[in-house]
Design a protein around this motif. Structure first.
Motif, mmCIF file in Angstrom:
data_model
loop_
_atom_site.group_PDB
_atom_site.id
_atom_site.type_symbol
_atom_site.label_atom_id
_atom_site.label_comp_id
_atom_site.label_asym_id
_atom_site.label_seq_id
_atom_site.Cartn_x
_atom_site.Cartn_y
_atom_site.Cartn_z
ATOM 1 N N GLU A 181 0.940 -1.288 -0.090
ATOM 2 C CA GLU A 181 0.065 0.062 -0.225
ATOM 3 C C GLU A 181 0.947 1.117 0.019
ATOM 4 N N LYS A 182 2.216 0.851 -0.161
ATOM 5 C CA LYS A 182 2.988 2.142 -0.283
ATOM 6 C C LYS A 182 3.265 2.786 1.048
ATOM 7 N N VAL A 183 3.330 2.026 1.937
ATOM 8 C CA VAL A 183 3.579 2.565 3.264
ATOM 9 C C VAL A 183 5.174 2.322 3.454
ATOM 10 N N ALA A 217 5.886 -9.868 0.735
ATOM 11 C CA ALA A 217 4.604 -9.628 0.659
ATOM 12 C C ALA A 217 3.743 -10.361 -0.552
ATOM 13 N N SER A 218 2.473 -10.093 -0.812
ATOM 14 C CA SER A 218 1.710 -10.918 -1.639
ATOM 15 C C SER A 218 1.986 -10.471 -2.940
ATOM 16 N N ASP A 219 2.545 -9.244 -3.110
ATOM 17 C CA ASP A 219 2.975 -8.615 -4.600
ATOM 18 C C ASP A 219 4.204 -9.123 -5.007
ATOM 19 N N GLY A 220 5.216 -9.848 -4.184
ATOM 20 C CA GLY A 220 6.488 -10.444 -4.271
ATOM 21 C C GLY A 220 7.486 -9.412 -3.635
ATOM 22 N N GLY A 221 7.305 -8.275 -3.171
ATOM 23 C CA GLY A 221 8.308 -7.465 -2.774
ATOM 24 C C GLY A 221 8.814 -7.520 -1.271
ATOM 25 N N TYR A 222 10.018 -7.132 -0.764
ATOM 26 C CA TYR A 222 10.484 -7.386 0.318
ATOM 27 C C TYR A 222 10.241 -5.937 1.186
ATOM 28 N N TYR A 223 9.598 -6.017 2.087
ATOM 29 C CA TYR A 223 9.201 -4.703 2.888
ATOM 30 C C TYR A 223 9.952 -4.697 4.317
ATOM 31 N N ILE A 232 11.691 0.678 5.741
ATOM 32 C CA ILE A 232 11.978 2.230 5.376
ATOM 33 C C ILE A 232 10.419 2.609 4.797
ATOM 34 N N ALA A 233 10.372 3.956 5.186
ATOM 35 C CA ALA A 233 9.259 4.563 4.778
ATOM 36 C C ALA A 233 9.093 4.586 3.292
ATOM 37 N N ALA A 234 8.213 4.443 2.613
ATOM 38 C CA ALA A 234 8.056 4.407 1.171
ATOM 39 C C ALA A 234 8.209 6.036 0.767
ATOM 40 N N ASN A 235 7.693 6.976 1.557
ATOM 41 C CA ASN A 235 7.670 8.228 1.065
ATOM 42 C C ASN A 235 8.967 8.885 1.962
#
Length: 546
Positions: free
Chosen positions: A137-139, A169-175, A372-375
């Protein structure tokens, strides 16, 4: 998690009037490996891997920049902006950390609000589950997009597949970059049976090795101390991450640690109530209660009450974090001049006949991770800084501190300075910001440095329990549907189990085939079978069926 869910979360927070200090940070009581923790509230010591077998740190540090970092004050001491350790990190990287400080009690709710409003600090220790939920969600920043610029981060995920699974995550990204807790090869552990060693020696009592010998052991203490309730426990009465009465005795009699957990000899989740020894466990606990060998307030005690019972001799045996033993002895001796001979040591762990006598080791990968914050304003600089933190040099600074000031090398391996005493995490956290919860990214090497400096008594405790320690289950990655199932079932089930088992133990409910069968039927109605099916399916999906 989608934008609608995120908006709903924000609405719930604003309309519900949530305030700092309430809530649990969204962490469910899902069965998983026992979390690590020490006397100060963080994980107790264990041997550990060194900073994820890191690749070399980037030769060119990031440009001068300030990043914010959410952190909470601790009982050991408040967060400080002038910790020398972070001044050293700033010298090496050009990065200054501006800690955004809250109370420890308000931290979970603060994070919830930050997620919902997308105002997270530049760096934040979060639940890996939250990273998976809110990252898409771009957080949070997707670290997978930066691996070509971050050799240490890439090396970390290549070295620790479980960490990669927890971060994905479900989109394959590492957060998130999951926190390392322990090196499984050393089988570090948290808990032990405490006993008043001075009184055990005085009465000539042999250490018990079976359930029946444990019962006789408590009876002998009761005979010598009629006003005591020899056995006491910390509350709550059950939790997969605590050394609570039901967690311990269900493991001893059924082989399942707590209500639902992995079996010790296979990668399969099971319910203690379905196991052969469940009724025996109830009868054993009830016998201890009926004969006043068990603290009658075992289900209600505060931490202070538990401590008071152990210090004053009202209780003489308990099961708790092994790291708390020496501080408790010190408190007892200071509290009463007549306690100069007060001493605690351990007795063996036991299990019923036919049940594996075990304790899960600390997990290798924890439930939290650095995000890390997306923004964040300068994404490249933030990733470069994180990459430094996960280099050997960076991780050592965060988890060990400064060489020859907070730790030294003995035979080439780190060990905390002797002047920090038997509880080094107190001055390390308070004065240096080292091994500081919600800041530290590798508790594993911190525990290793601690254990290398243990005295003979604690070394002997580790050696005596080594035979019981087995690998911890890997933590589960649940999809949104599984999370919803857990939320809808687990809390109500646990409340029922806590209440009903307490009634069995205290004699408010008789223990017979009919009542036990009724108990099983109600467990099924509350969803135990659905949860078992879900946990096993999620585990196999996360790590692959064998």
């Amino acid at each position: 998690m989608n934008k609608k869910t995120l908006a709903t979360t924000l609405t719930a927070i604003m309309c519900g009037g949530l305030i700092a200090g309430c809530g649990s940070g969204g962490q469910s009581a899902a069965p998983q490996a026992p979390a690590a923790k020490d006397a100060g509230g963080a994980a107790a010591p264990a041997q550990a891997p060194a900073a994820a077998a890191p690749a070399p740190a980037a030769s060119q540090p990031p440009k001068a920049v300030t990043f914010t970092w959410l952190a909470a004050n601790r009982v050991e001491g408040p967060v400080r902006q002038d910790w020398e350790t972070f001044k050293e990190i700033e010298k090496k990287t050009g990065v200054k950390i501006d800690f955004q400080v809250v109370s420890e009690e308000s931290l979970p709710e603060k994070r919830k609000i930050m997620y919902a409003t997308n105002t997270v600090t530049d760096f934040t220790l979060v639940l890996n589950q939250d990273g998976r939920d809110f990252g898409p969600e771009k957080v949070f920043l997707n670290l997978k997009n930066y691996l070509d610029k971050a050799p240490n981060i890439k090396k970390f995920f290549d070295t620790y597949p479980e960490a990669r699974a927890q971060a994905t995550a479900s989109d394959g990204g590492y957060y998130t970059m999951p926190v390392l807790e322990s090196d499984p090869s050393t089988k570090g552990f948290n808990y032990a049976w405490y006993v008043r060693k001075d009184l055990q020696d005085k009465y000539g009592l042999k250490p018990p090795t079976t359930a029946d010998e444990f019962y006789q052991f408590l009876k002998a203490f009761k005979e010598k101390n009629p006003d005591s309730y020899p056995l006491t426990f910390r509350t709550p009465v059950s939790a997969p991450n605590l050394a609570s009465i039901f967690t311990v005795f269900l493991r001893s009699f059924t082989g399942v640690e707590g209500y639902i957990n992995q079996l010790p000899d296979k990668e399969e989740y099971a319910y203690a109530g379905y196991q052969k020894g469940f009724k025996d466990a109830l009868l054993f606990m009830n016998k201890l209660y009926a004969e006043k060998l068990l603290d009658p307030e075992f289900a209600l005690l505060t931490t202070a009450q538990w401590e008071e019972r152990m210090i004053t001799g009202k209780s003489l045996v308990t099961y708790w974090w092994k790291a708390d033993m020496d501080p408790l002895v010190e408190k007892a001796r200071k509290a009463n001049a007549n306690n100069k001979d007060y001493d605690l040591n351990v007795i063996p762990q036991f299990a019923a006949d036919g049940i594996k006598n075990y304790q899960f080791a600390r997990p290798a990968v924890g439930v939290n991770g650095l995000a890390i914050a997306a923004n964040v304003k300068d994404k490249d600089a933030a990733v470069k800084f994180m990459d430094f933190l996960f280099s050997e040099e960076g991780t050592n600074l965060m988890s060990l501190g400064i060489l020859n000031k907070t730790y030294k090398l003995v035979d080439g391996k780190p060990r905390y300075m002797e002047e920090f005493g038997t509880s080094p995490y107190v001055p390390l956290r308070r004065d240096w910001g080292v091994w500081f919860p919600n800041v530290s990214i590798n508790n594993a090497i911190a525990r290793a440095a601690w254990e290398r400096g243990l005295d003979k008594k604690n070394m002997d405790i580790n050696a005596s329990y080594a035979q019981y320690i087995i690998d911890s289950p890997k933590s589960i990655v649940k999809n949104p549907e599984e999370q919803e199932l857990e939320k809808s079932k687990l809390n109500n089930l646990n409340k029922y189990l806590d209440q009903r088992l307490t009634e069995f133990v205290t004699g408010k409910a008789p223990i017979n085939d009919q009542t036990v069968n009724e108990f099983m039927d109600q467990s099924k109605k509350l969803g135990v079978d659905d949860l078992l099916k879900m946990y096993n399916a999620a585990y196999k999906r996360t790590y692959g069926a064998k």
